[in-house]
Design a protein around this motif. Structure first.
Motif, PDB file in Angstrom:
ATOM      1  N   ARG A   1       1.949   8.440  -1.655  1.00 44.04           N
ATOM      2  CA  ARG A   1       1.186   7.218  -1.421  1.00 44.04           C
ATOM      3  C   ARG A   1       1.988   5.986  -1.831  1.00 44.04           C
ATOM      4  O   ARG A   1       2.029   4.977  -1.111  1.00 44.04           O
ATOM      5  CB  ARG A   1      -0.130   7.283  -2.199  1.00 44.04           C
ATOM      6  CG  ARG A   1      -1.046   6.086  -1.971  1.00 44.04           C
ATOM      7  CD  ARG A   1      -2.462   6.369  -2.440  1.00 44.04           C
ATOM      8  NE  ARG A   1      -2.511   6.782  -3.830  1.00 44.04           N
ATOM      9  CZ  ARG A   1      -2.834   8.011  -4.239  1.00 44.04           C
ATOM     10  NH1 ARG A   1      -3.087   8.955  -3.367  1.00 44.04           N
ATOM     11  NH2 ARG A   1      -2.883   8.304  -5.538  1.00 44.04           N
TER      12      ARG A   1
ATOM     13  N   SER B   1       5.222   5.777  -1.977  1.00 41.62           N
ATOM     14  CA  SER B   1       6.336   5.642  -1.040  1.00 41.62           C
ATOM     15  C   SER B   1       5.877   4.970   0.247  1.00 41.62           C
ATOM     16  O   SER B   1       6.579   4.102   0.795  1.00 41.62           O
ATOM     17  CB  SER B   1       6.927   7.020  -0.736  1.00 41.62           C
ATOM     18  OG  SER B   1       7.957   6.923   0.221  1.00 41.62           O
ATOM     19  N   ARG B   2       4.695   5.358   0.735  1.00 43.86           N
ATOM     20  CA  ARG B   2       4.170   4.736   1.949  1.00 43.86           C
ATOM     21  C   ARG B   2       3.923   3.251   1.730  1.00 43.86           C
ATOM     22  O   ARG B   2       4.272   2.419   2.576  1.00 43.86           O
ATOM     23  CB  ARG B   2       2.867   5.423   2.367  1.00 43.86           C
ATOM     24  CG  ARG B   2       2.284   4.863   3.658  1.00 43.86           C
ATOM     25  CD  ARG B   2       0.932   5.441   3.979  1.00 43.86           C
ATOM     26  NE  ARG B   2      -0.087   4.994   3.042  1.00 43.86           N
ATOM     27  CZ  ARG B   2      -1.394   5.085   3.280  1.00 43.86           C
ATOM     28  NH1 ARG B   2      -1.835   5.597   4.397  1.00 43.86           N
ATOM     29  NH2 ARG B   2      -2.257   4.664   2.383  1.00 43.86           N
ATOM     30  N   GLU B   3       3.341   2.904   0.597  1.00 42.97           N
ATOM     31  CA  GLU B   3       3.046   1.501   0.333  1.00 42.97           C
ATOM     32  C   GLU B   3       4.330   0.697   0.154  1.00 42.97           C
ATOM     33  O   GLU B   3       4.397  -0.470   0.550  1.00 42.97           O
ATOM     34  CB  GLU B   3       2.142   1.380  -0.892  1.00 42.97           C
ATOM     35  CG  GLU B   3       0.770   1.997  -0.659  1.00 42.97           C
ATOM     36  CD  GLU B   3      -0.193   1.701  -1.791  1.00 42.97           C
ATOM     37  OE1 GLU B   3       0.190   0.980  -2.731  1.00 42.97           O
ATOM     38  OE2 GLU B   3      -1.335   2.191  -1.733  1.00 42.97           O
TER      39      GLU B   3
ATOM     40  N   ASN C   1       7.176   1.339   1.685  1.00 42.61           N
ATOM     41  CA  ASN C   1       7.709   1.144   3.031  1.00 42.61           C
ATOM     42  C   ASN C   1       6.949   0.050   3.770  1.00 42.61           C
ATOM     43  O   ASN C   1       7.541  -0.773   4.475  1.00 42.61           O
ATOM     44  CB  ASN C   1       7.643   2.456   3.811  1.00 42.61           C
ATOM     45  CG  ASN C   1       8.590   3.504   3.272  1.00 42.61           C
ATOM     46  OD1 ASN C   1       9.605   3.174   2.667  1.00 42.61           O
ATOM     47  ND2 ASN C   1       8.259   4.772   3.473  1.00 42.61           N
TER      48      ASN C   1
ATOM     49  N   GLU D   1       6.346   1.312  13.631  1.00 44.21           N
ATOM     50  CA  GLU D   1       5.675   2.342  12.835  1.00 44.21           C
ATOM     51  C   GLU D   1       4.272   1.930  12.403  1.00 44.21           C
ATOM     52  O   GLU D   1       3.575   2.714  11.755  1.00 44.21           O
ATOM     53  CB  GLU D   1       6.525   2.661  11.592  1.00 44.21           C
ATOM     54  CG  GLU D   1       7.876   3.273  11.925  1.00 44.21           C
ATOM     55  CD  GLU D   1       8.666   3.625  10.683  1.00 44.21           C
ATOM     56  OE1 GLU D   1       8.164   3.327   9.577  1.00 44.21           O
ATOM     57  OE2 GLU D   1       9.750   4.190  10.819  1.00 44.21           O
TER      58      GLU D   1
END
Length: 216
Positions: A66, A68-70, A72, A168
């Motif tokens: 989570r 890592s997603r935020e 990015n 993305e």
């Protein structure tokens, strides 16, 4: 995760005690009945350690994914105008971002549904980022502000930023004021819920509950 660690520590301590008791029962007392009971307790302790270690590891991996997603998402670029681009993280503490992705017709319908809630969304620092998945970004008829710039008091344009290289970006993503992702999903963003549940960015409550925006 704290309780998982506490349970692991507790079960590990119980396992250590059971191990010492088992050694004593086998080498000193040589009592078969005591040995069986101790082995049962040791098995329970080892099982508890394994289960809670697995749950802790799973939760830890989910949190890492989570974050890592935020991270990015925070590095994605947005175009303010022809000369200026910013990253998503530049809006932290300034605006609540709602990213709407879909065909141009879907984005236009989302824009029409937003109109009755425009003032309320502006008061709550909501900025909408449209991402046309078919490349047909519609032109929005919005009230021009006397001042330009993100966070301006006179800014009356919730639809003012455009993704740069945002292939993305999908669905819609709602950000808290502190930059964390509040939620995402399919369908039109719930403008009415945003207005009803989010606190204004001005006034006595501004900043106090920035990290506690409710999930909408």
């Amino acid at each position: 995760m704290f309780f998982y660690l506490a349970f692991i520590a507790n079960a590990s301590l119980g396992g250590i005690i059971a191990t010492t008791q088992l050694i004593a029962a086998v080498t000193v007392h040589n009592q078969a009945m005591d040995t069986i009971e101790i082995l049962k307790g040791l098995g329970i302790d080892l099982g508890a350690v394994s289960i809670f270690a697995f749950l802790y590891s799973r939760e830890n991996n989910a949190q890492i994914a989570r974050l890592s997603r935020e991270e990015n998402l925070s590095n994605l670029k947005l175009r303010v105008d022809e000369k200026r681009t910013i990253s998503v993280n530049a809006l932290r503490g300034i605006a609540r971002l709602v990213v709407v992705a879909g065909p141009g017709s879907f984005i236009m319908e989302a824009f029409e549904r937003l109109k009755p809630f425009t003032e309320g969304l502006i008061e709550r620092g909501v900025i909408v980022v449209p991402f046309a998945t078919d490349g047909n970004l519609p032109k929005f008829e919005v009230e021009e502000s006397e001042e330009s710039g993100v966070g301006s008091e006179k800014n009356k344009r919730p639809w003012q930023l455009v993704p740069v290289n945002a292939s993305e970006w999908s669905r819609y993503i709602s950000f808290r004021l502190d930059g964390r992702v509040r939620g995402s999903g399919l369908g039109y963003p719930p403008w009415n819920a945003l207005v009803a549940q989010l606190p204004p960015v001005k006034g006595m409550w501004s900043g106090l509950f920035d990290g506690f925006d409710v999930r909408v």
